[in-house]
Design an enzyme around this catalytic site. Sequence first.
Site: not given
Ligand code: AP5
Length: 185
Positions: A13, A88, A127, A133, A144
């Site tokens: 995403k 979320r 990643r 991270r 997660r």
């Molecule tokens: P990447 O683009 O980083 O994936 P992502 O879907 O953004 O994954 P995240 O782990 O960042 O999402 P998340 O929702 O768990 O974490 P967030 O930061 O929001 O891609 C992943 C990997 O794959 C990378 O290495 C990339 O290069 C690779 N890749 C991408 N596309 C590819 C492709 N097509 N082919 C091959 N490789 C590819 O949240 C973190 C924490 O914050 C949560 O756990 C929670 O504690 C808190 N938080 C955040 N938002 C909220 C909320 N709304 N409510 C409550 N808590 C929240």
Amino acid sequence: MILVFLGPPGVGKGTQAKLFSEARGIAHISTGDMLRAAIAAGTDLGKRVKTVMDSGQLVSDDLIIELINQRILESDCAKGYILDGFPRTITQAEALEKLLKKLNKTLDAVVYFDLPEEELLTRLAGRREQEARVDDTWEVQKERLRVYKNKTESLIDFYQKTGKLRKIESSGSVEEVLAKVQLAL
Ligand code: AP5
């Protein structure tokens, strides 16, 4: 243009939100990035959320809703934005609806990124090696994914009912997935 990018951790995403927002000249709002920046800066917010984030749990709805409430009023959001990682929970989704209504705006679409769990784990493992991270250890990644299934997955149905959901099969290269997003929108 107001969009939500929805999907499990590691689906890509954030990668797609960055590319799509740059291509369309709209803001990219990642709640995860905002929280990580607060932790790195040692702010009160950062101190409050660090333990929760490090363990893979969700930060409280109230706190996140307030964060979004303020962020979408900033000037770079005037032309539109992508909400990446928000909402979320159903509570957050309902709060977003109320917020947009108050601003006389509507959500244009929700892009749901889908990927088999095996591929998710491969992307997350990649990643883990590239970035440091704290919530990317094997144990926290599994947690997660569990939290996503329990608290976030129900949003797929929630948005399906609004007719705004666009499902993207997210296998393939970054460029291939981006092409699918552009077609869907
Ligand atoms: P990447 O683009 O980083 O994936 P992502 O879907 O953004 O994954 P995240 O782990 O960042 O999402 P998340 O929702 O768990 O974490 P967030 O930061 O929001 O891609 C992943 C990997 O794959 C990378 O290495 C990339 O290069 C690779 N890749 C991408 N596309 C590819 C492709 N097509 N082919 C091959 N490789 C590819 O949240 C973190 C924490 O914050 C949560 O756990 C929670 O504690 C808190 N938080 C955040 N938002 C909220 C909320 N709304 N409510 C409550 N808590 C929240």
